[in-house]
Design an enzyme around this catalytic site. Structure first.
Site, PDB file in Angstrom:
ATOM      1  N   LYS A  21       0.832  -1.202   0.000  1.00 53.27           N
ATOM      2  CA  LYS A  21       0.000   0.000   0.000  1.00 53.27           C
ATOM      3  C   LYS A  21       0.867   1.252   0.000  1.00 53.27           C
ATOM      4  O   LYS A  21       0.630   2.191  -0.778  1.00 53.27           O
ATOM      5  CB  LYS A  21      -0.924  -0.022   1.218  1.00 53.27           C
ATOM      6  CG  LYS A  21      -1.973   1.068   1.227  1.00 53.27           C
ATOM      7  CD  LYS A  21      -2.950   0.865   2.389  1.00 53.27           C
ATOM      8  CE  LYS A  21      -3.698  -0.429   2.243  1.00 53.27           C
ATOM      9  NZ  LYS A  21      -4.624  -0.706   3.358  1.00 53.27           N
ATOM     10  N   ARG A  95      -3.591   2.852   8.565  1.00 53.82           N
ATOM     11  CA  ARG A  95      -3.932   1.635   7.828  1.00 53.82           C
ATOM     12  C   ARG A  95      -2.705   0.739   7.654  1.00 53.82           C
ATOM     13  O   ARG A  95      -1.582   1.223   7.492  1.00 53.82           O
ATOM     14  CB  ARG A  95      -4.503   1.983   6.450  1.00 53.82           C
ATOM     15  CG  ARG A  95      -5.648   2.980   6.499  1.00 53.82           C
ATOM     16  CD  ARG A  95      -6.108   3.394   5.116  1.00 53.82           C
ATOM     17  NE  ARG A  95      -6.910   2.364   4.486  1.00 53.82           N
ATOM     18  CZ  ARG A  95      -7.323   2.438   3.218  1.00 53.82           C
ATOM     19  NH1 ARG A  95      -6.966   3.464   2.464  1.00 53.82           N
ATOM     20  NH2 ARG A  95      -8.068   1.482   2.706  1.00 53.82           N
ATOM     21  N   GLY A 104      -8.322  -7.420   4.457  1.00 53.51           N
ATOM     22  CA  GLY A 104      -9.155  -7.562   5.640  1.00 53.51           C
ATOM     23  C   GLY A 104      -8.504  -8.269   6.806  1.00 53.51           C
ATOM     24  O   GLY A 104      -9.113  -8.395   7.874  1.00 53.51           O
ATOM     25  N   MET A 106      -5.635  -7.438   8.476  1.00 54.05           N
ATOM     26  CA  MET A 106      -5.016  -6.574   9.479  1.00 54.05           C
ATOM     27  C   MET A 106      -5.877  -5.321   9.665  1.00 54.05           C
ATOM     28  O   MET A 106      -6.910  -5.168   9.028  1.00 54.05           O
ATOM     29  CB  MET A 106      -3.572  -6.271   9.092  1.00 54.05           C
ATOM     30  CG  MET A 106      -2.682  -7.510   9.144  1.00 54.05           C
ATOM     31  SD  MET A 106      -0.971  -7.184   8.700  1.00 54.05           S
ATOM     32  CE  MET A 106      -1.115  -6.743   6.984  1.00 54.05           C
ATOM     33  N   ARG A 339      -3.330  -1.246  -6.374  1.00 51.55           N
ATOM     34  CA  ARG A 339      -2.461  -2.427  -6.316  1.00 51.55           C
ATOM     35  C   ARG A 339      -2.807  -3.303  -7.508  1.00 51.55           C
ATOM     36  O   ARG A 339      -3.872  -3.163  -8.100  1.00 51.55           O
ATOM     37  CB  ARG A 339      -2.671  -3.194  -5.008  1.00 51.55           C
ATOM     38  CG  ARG A 339      -4.094  -3.694  -4.817  1.00 51.55           C
ATOM     39  CD  ARG A 339      -4.321  -4.246  -3.431  1.00 51.55           C
ATOM     40  NE  ARG A 339      -5.722  -4.552  -3.189  1.00 51.55           N
ATOM     41  CZ  ARG A 339      -6.261  -4.736  -2.004  1.00 51.55           C
ATOM     42  NH1 ARG A 339      -5.526  -4.649  -0.921  1.00 51.55           N
ATOM     43  NH2 ARG A 339      -7.546  -5.018  -1.875  1.00 51.55           N
ATOM     44  N   HIS A 455     -15.466  -8.096   1.297  1.00 49.05           N
ATOM     45  CA  HIS A 455     -14.467  -8.957   1.935  1.00 49.05           C
ATOM     46  C   HIS A 455     -14.587 -10.387   1.444  1.00 49.05           C
ATOM     47  O   HIS A 455     -13.600 -11.042   1.092  1.00 49.05           O
ATOM     48  CB  HIS A 455     -14.643  -8.894   3.458  1.00 49.05           C
ATOM     49  CG  HIS A 455     -13.779  -9.863   4.206  1.00 49.05           C
ATOM     50  ND1 HIS A 455     -14.206 -11.136   4.547  1.00 49.05           N
ATOM     51  CD2 HIS A 455     -12.514  -9.769   4.650  1.00 49.05           C
ATOM     52  CE1 HIS A 455     -13.232 -11.759   5.183  1.00 49.05           C
ATOM     53  NE2 HIS A 455     -12.199 -10.952   5.260  1.00 49.05           N
ATOM     54  N   SER A 781      15.407 -42.334  -9.288  1.00 48.99           N
ATOM     55  CA  SER A 781      14.142 -41.630  -9.128  1.00 48.99           C
ATOM     56  C   SER A 781      13.922 -41.436  -7.636  1.00 48.99           C
ATOM     57  O   SER A 781      13.860 -42.424  -6.886  1.00 48.99           O
ATOM     58  CB  SER A 781      12.977 -42.418  -9.732  1.00 48.99           C
ATOM     59  OG  SER A 781      11.756 -41.737  -9.501  1.00 48.99           O
ATOM     60  N   CYS A 849       9.425 -38.900  -8.318  1.00 47.46           N
ATOM     61  CA  CYS A 849       8.044 -39.335  -8.459  1.00 47.46           C
ATOM     62  C   CYS A 849       7.330 -39.099  -7.129  1.00 47.46           C
ATOM     63  O   CYS A 849       7.944 -38.841  -6.111  1.00 47.46           O
ATOM     64  CB  CYS A 849       7.958 -40.802  -8.874  1.00 47.46           C
ATOM     65  SG  CYS A 849       8.830 -41.933  -7.781  1.00 47.46           S
ATOM     66  N   TYR A 869      13.626 -34.863 -14.893  1.00 45.03           N
ATOM     67  CA  TYR A 869      12.165 -34.896 -15.032  1.00 45.03           C
ATOM     68  C   TYR A 869      11.503 -34.957 -13.664  1.00 45.03           C
ATOM     69  O   TYR A 869      12.140 -35.290 -12.651  1.00 45.03           O
ATOM     70  CB  TYR A 869      11.722 -36.096 -15.882  1.00 45.03           C
ATOM     71  CG  TYR A 869      11.935 -37.447 -15.230  1.00 45.03           C
ATOM     72  CD1 TYR A 869      10.960 -37.998 -14.399  1.00 45.03           C
ATOM     73  CD2 TYR A 869      13.110 -38.175 -15.440  1.00 45.03           C
ATOM     74  CE1 TYR A 869      11.152 -39.233 -13.780  1.00 45.03           C
ATOM     75  CE2 TYR A 869      13.303 -39.404 -14.842  1.00 45.03           C
ATOM     76  CZ  TYR A 869      12.325 -39.932 -14.005  1.00 45.03           C
ATOM     77  OH  TYR A 869      12.523 -41.142 -13.397  1.00 45.03           O
TER      78      TYR A 869
END
Length: 897
Positions: A21, A95, A104, A106, A339, A455, A781, A849, A869
């Site tokens: 912000k 803020r 919403g 904080m 933002r 919200h 693997s 895997c 991979y």
């Protein structure tokens, strides 16, 4: 150390220091947009403040108070007013603003500086006593809840009583006398609940509000949101102190939230909410239903046109969809925040491609604008368009998807029911930050109030939850745990409803679901659909960029074929144990209970043609692509009856004199093979050494299937993987037997087979001794599921339901190590094992895997350490493809994108 910065000092690139912000307020100030002046207290200050609080070494960082005083004086000079002055008070907002948006989660306090004296000065200057008293009651309510921790319902109930006495449901119908009574009631609540009066000193108000914002970084809801969004715990929040502008001056004033594109669909146009005579918190809280920006044009054409011009300018400056908060004060437009806006997955893909076509970004950037998690959400089912349904209501399509579940009306119930396996829809009049736990637990969220910027909508979009907001025809009674539709139908807690976040429709009962358009696209269906086209273009570019190959975990021809349609480049894990279930379990039982070698051989002879057919079909489905087949891995007890149950059954039969000889013999073998901890017992390579004919049979089935495929003019590429190896000697013994079998098949079939033999690295010892094991392995693997269990000492089947929730609460885990790879610990072993293996065999092929292969963060890690991979379930293949491409593109300099 500098703690505080003027807006004019920063830029949008300083989010680490100024928070999102603060950085964007600074950027808009630099652009010359109408931004009320103010200053930002940095995230470094928050971290220092929280550290001092934790150690008890002080109240705030040294020098902070002096810096705040200096910047406050500059703000007062710029505005020509003093904070809380009796005649012409400067009021400020306090803020939060972390690096990553946490809508919403904080705290915010508006109208800081008002007290019993300055409210009179504000009334005189504004020529509106009602406006001044309305602003004061808002300060009391926000300060009381946020700073003094008074239960917010105490204020809401008191306000409702005044409205009820007035005979109205709208705050706007309350006059100055009514609001004077509200102010006194709120002050009395604060005194009663806290044991002290509301502070009248404006500077004390501001200092306490600043501390409350810092403290809100560590609230339960903020921690939960960060875990959900994987936001680091140690960032802290900045605090923005800004001169107030007032949207609640009257009907020529108002507040709103706007998006430069539709955050739900990605379409271009005017999207946002506006509320006359309101402050910004009224808009996002959803306490009154808003009007659209098109309606705003009818109310205040000049402010509307100014807003659209600024929206276009900001989108082109940020080169992305922007989320904007604004206030109109007596016809003057002010920008309070911008933002990069949160959007649905559907919108993310469409916007990325639209911006490429508009020349705002390149394709590299488009791929980086979307994520694998978003793609996964697009693959979720949608409601079947042909199914019958009963429409209850229609609201705003706040966050797409199809959600079916039992209606619940509070977060505690949502969590409790979800934990026992129920699908639930959280139904509220409007949500607030304290509802986050319920929103996480629910399949979807339904509210009767609020719009696309409420919200509920913003948080649901960020989490990928289906959400319908502003279904005004629903009368939600959270105390009675029910809602009533205008035609009189009532839905009570536990009744099943279905909500469509794409259309905003709410249906009675369960509506059947169907494959999403993205799944249909991956299945090869030709679709004239802009979302499918956007996904196709982004996936094509990601595939062109990625280095990492993507395989699948598949045990059946159908799974293999589907994974191939989804873009899999082979099978990284074919689990042969899944082929021994169902009717074949009896054959395994015969093998286990065999009394001699002849019995073992007979059982294996029966299994061989079945296994050969399994492998033939899978090799056909993956013709031309590698197929890694893992030899039988699980302990044999998984194929046998439970020891206790069988013992009881035999004992009861003995009492009746009806003992079955087969059951009695089976019990003897089950007792012989019983292990206290079978997952660490006779399984994997140990089984192959103990029953050598078993692995020989499987190797023969693989080799003969490959030969058969070659005879059918196919191109089989089988790879044999030996599981649970901890010693190179284990692998050498089994490899020798496999090579003998392959040679026998080659001679019998008259073919030359190219079958590589490798191992699964799933034990810490194997990772540490990978250089030795690589002498006998053509490939590795990593089985990260078992490796995680072994490294942490966790049993996955037990710990996730027993103590993981407490580990999340204490911040030991941000995410389950079975869901996303523990990169420091388990990942460290994968990286070490890969490096050690390649020291011995530089051309060693290495993969992974298990479901970590389809987790976005884990894919980036595996790419970074040089694996060849990853392998994952068929439905995660597109996710892995996208993330492997993003991993490469993230490394390119921004100027090349």
């Amino acid at each position: 150390m500098t703690w505080v910065y003027e807006f004019a000092e920063g830029s949008k690139d300083q989010k680490d220091l100024l928070g999102g912000k603060g950085a964007n307020l600074a950027e808009m100030t630099r652009l010359g947009l109408p931004v009320p002046p103010g200053f930002t207290i940095s995230t470094e200050t928050c971290r220092a403040y929280l550290a001092l609080k934790e150690t008890g070494e002080g109240d705030e960082p040294e020098g902070l108070a002096d810096e705040v005083s200096k910047h406050l004086a500059a703000l007062e000079e710029a505005m020509g007013k003093k904070l809380g002055d009796a005649e012409d008070p400067l009021l400020v907002s306090v803020r939060s603003g972390a690096k990553f948006s946490m809508p919403g989660m904080m705290e915010t306090v508006l109208n800081v500086g008002l007290n019993d004296v300055s409210v009179g000065g504000l009334a005189a200057r504004s020529e509106s006593e009602r406006f001044a008293l309305d602003s004061y009651r808002r300060l009391l309510q926000m300060f009381g809840g946020t700073v003094l921790h008074v239960d917010g319902e105490r204020f809401s109930d008191a306000l409702d009583e005044v409205k009820k006495a007035k005979g109205t449901e709208s705050d706007l119908d309350l006059d100055a006398d009514d609001l004077r009574g509200v102010v006194e009631a709120f002050k009395a609540i604060i005194a009663e609940d806290t044991g002290r009066d509301f502070p009248q000193d404006p500077r004390e108000q501001m200092d306490l509000a600043i501390r409350a914002v810092f403290d809100s970084w560590n609230t339960d809801r903020a921690r939960l949101y960060r875990r959900q969004e994987r936001i680091p715990e140690d960032l802290g929040t900045a605090v923005n102190v800004q001169a107030m502008v007032f949207g609640n001056f009257g009907m020529d004033s108002g507040s709103g939230v706007a998006f430069t594109r539709d955050p739900a669909s990605g379409a271009q146009g005017e999207y946002g909410d506006y509320l006359q005579n309101a402050q910004g918190e009224d808009v996002v809280a959803g306490i009154r239903n808003t009007v659209s920006l098109a309606d705003m044009a009818e109310i205040d054409r000049q402010s509307h046109d100014d807003l659209l011009e600024i929206m276009t300018r900001l989108e082109r400056h940020y080169r992305d969809m922007c989320d904007i908060e604004f206030t109109v004060e007596r016809g003057k437009l002010w920008m309070l925040q911008t933002r990069v806006g949160k959007r649905t997955p559907e919108a993310a893909f469409r916007i990325a491609i639209h911006m490429v076509d508009e020349g705002l970004i390149q394709m590299d950037e488009a791929v980086l604008r979307v994520t694998g998690d978003q793609l996964a959400q697009l693959m979720f089912p949608r409601f079947d368009a042909e199914a019958e349904r009963t429409l209850l209501a229609k609201g705003m399509n706040a966050s797409p998807g199809a959600a079916v579940g039992k209606a619940v009306f509070d977060s505690d119930t949502a969590v409790a029911w979800a934990e026992r396996g129920e699908d639930v829809i959280l139904v509220r009049k409007e949500t607030n930050p304290d509802d986050l736990r319920g929103m996480v637990a629910a399949q979807g969220i339904l509210t009767s109030r609020g719009g696309k910027t409420s919200h509920a909508a913003v948080v649901a979009r960020g989490m990928g939850r289906t959400c319908v907001c502003g279904a005004e025809s629903l009368d939600v009674d959270t105390k009675a745990k029910q809602f009533t539709v205008r035609d009189g139908e009532t839905v009570s807690e536990g009744d099943v409803i279905s909500i469509d976040g794409t259309t905003g429709e709410v249906f009675a009962g369960a509506v059947p679901v169907a494959d999403s358009v993205v799944v249909r696209h991956f299945e090869g269906e030709k679709l004239d659909d802009d979302l499918a086209h956007a996904v196709a273009r982004i996936m094509a570019h990601a595939d062109g960029a990625r280095r990492l190959r993507i395989r699948t975990n598949a045990d059946t021809p159908d799974d293999a074929a589907r994974a191939r349609r989804f873009g899999a480049q082979g099978i990284g894990l074919c689990r042969t144990e899944h082929m021994f279930l169902g009717e074949r379990r009896e054959l395994v039982e015969k093998l286990i209970v065999a009394e001699d070698e002849a019995g073992v051989e007979a059982a294996l002879t029966e299994l061989l043609p079945l296994q050969r057919q399994d492998f033939t079909e899978i090799l056909e489905a993956m013709d031309g692509l590698p197929v890694t087949i893992r030899l039988l891995d699980p302990p044999l007890h998984e194929f046998l009856p439970d020891l206790t149950e069988l013992s009881v059954e035999v004992a009861l039969a003995e009492e009746r004199g009806t003992v079955d000889e087969h059951d009695a013999a089976l019990l003897k073998h089950v007792r012989r093979l019983h292990e206290q901890n079978p997952m660490l017992g006779l399984r994997g390579v140990r089984l192959g050494i103990q029953i050598p004919g078993l692995f020989r049979m499987q190797a023969r089935a693989i080799a003969e299937a490959a030969a058969d495929r070659m005879a059918a003019h196919g191109t089989p590429r089988p790879e044999i993987m030996v599981p649970l190896v901890a010693s190179v000697r284990e692998l050498e013994i089994v490899r020798h037997e496999i090579e003998e079998v392959i040679a026998e098949v080659e001679e019998a079939k008259g073919v030359a087979l190219d079958i590589s033999i490798g191992t699964m690295i799933e034990l810490p010892r194997a990772a540490f001794l990978a250089d030795r094991i690589a002498k006998a392995a053509d490939f590795f693997s990593f089985g990260t599921n078992d490796l995680t269990q072994m490294a942490w000492g966790f049993s996955r089947d037990d710990v996730e339901s027993s103590f993981f929730s407490r580990y999340f609460e204490h911040g030991i885990f941000d995410v389950s190590p079975f869901e996303s790879l523990d990169q420091r610990g388990v990942g460290g072993m994968v990286e070490m094992g890969t490096a050690k293996g390649r020291e011995t065999r530089p051309d060693l092929k290495v993969g992974v895997c298990g479901e970590h292969g389809g987790d976005p963060l884990s894919v980036h890690f595996f790419d970074r350490i040089g694996l060849n991979y990853v392998s994952c379930s068929p439905f995660r293949v597109p996710v892995a493809r996208l993330e492997a491409g993003r991993s490469i593109l993230e490394k390119r300099p921004s100027e090349e994108r």
